[in-house]
Motif scaffolding. Sequence first.
Motif, PDB file in Angstrom:
ATOM      1  N   SER A   4       0.842  -1.203   0.000  1.00 34.33           N
ATOM      2  CA  SER A   4       0.000   0.000   0.000  1.00 34.33           C
ATOM      3  C   SER A   4       0.871   1.244   0.000  1.00 34.33           C
ATOM      4  O   SER A   4       2.025   1.208   0.427  1.00 34.33           O
ATOM      5  N   GLN A   7       3.326   2.177   2.949  1.00 32.67           N
ATOM      6  CA  GLN A   7       3.880   0.977   3.596  1.00 32.67           C
ATOM      7  C   GLN A   7       5.372   0.936   3.317  1.00 32.67           C
ATOM      8  O   GLN A   7       5.784   0.897   2.172  1.00 32.67           O
ATOM      9  N   GLY A  13       4.680  -7.602   3.887  1.00 32.15           N
ATOM     10  CA  GLY A  13       3.682  -8.490   4.470  1.00 32.15           C
ATOM     11  C   GLY A  13       4.151  -9.933   4.436  1.00 32.15           C
ATOM     12  O   GLY A  13       5.306 -10.225   4.116  1.00 32.15           O
ATOM     13  N   ILE A  33      -7.102 -10.541  -2.744  1.00 37.19           N
ATOM     14  CA  ILE A  33      -6.818  -9.692  -1.586  1.00 37.19           C
ATOM     15  C   ILE A  33      -8.060  -8.866  -1.281  1.00 37.19           C
ATOM     16  O   ILE A  33      -8.440  -7.983  -2.051  1.00 37.19           O
ATOM     17  N   TRP A  37      -8.851  -6.441   4.181  1.00 36.71           N
ATOM     18  CA  TRP A  37      -7.488  -6.805   4.560  1.00 36.71           C
ATOM     19  C   TRP A  37      -6.503  -5.733   4.137  1.00 36.71           C
ATOM     20  O   TRP A  37      -5.560  -5.425   4.842  1.00 36.71           O
ATOM     21  N   LYS A  38      -6.692  -5.220   2.912  1.00 38.43           N
ATOM     22  CA  LYS A  38      -5.748  -4.248   2.353  1.00 38.43           C
ATOM     23  C   LYS A  38      -6.557  -3.321   1.432  1.00 38.43           C
ATOM     24  O   LYS A  38      -6.759  -3.628   0.263  1.00 38.43           O
ATOM     25  N   VAL A  41      -4.233  -1.239  -2.834  1.00 34.85           N
ATOM     26  CA  VAL A  41      -3.381  -2.230  -3.510  1.00 34.85           C
ATOM     27  C   VAL A  41      -2.767  -1.601  -4.766  1.00 34.85           C
ATOM     28  O   VAL A  41      -2.822  -2.155  -5.845  1.00 34.85           O
TER      29      VAL A  41
END
Length: 102
Positions: A4, A7, A13, A33, A37-38, A41
Amino acid sequence: MVISRGQPVSRPGGFGTFEDVPDQAFVRNRLAIRTDWKPDVSLVQRYAVPTHGDPIRIQESIIGPQDDPVLGHLPGGATQLEIMNFADRARLIPIGDPVEIS
């Protein structure tokens, strides 16, 4: 590995893929995904696995389907690798800068 915005590449991850990641639709559908969760992306970062020191244990598999609360059914089907030991994530070596995907 899909990451992301914001990040740090030094904090990857636990899951990656051997597939080329052409766009965010591939991330959602084939990598399955989920949005919860995220949410973001938008970047792909390549990593090398160090060849010195203790081996890094990974598990290779095919990604199974997921049900996303926003997008519905995500079929999966791409390759997946899971880094089995949390501490080993920090040992991955970033290759270049993250690449934006549309």
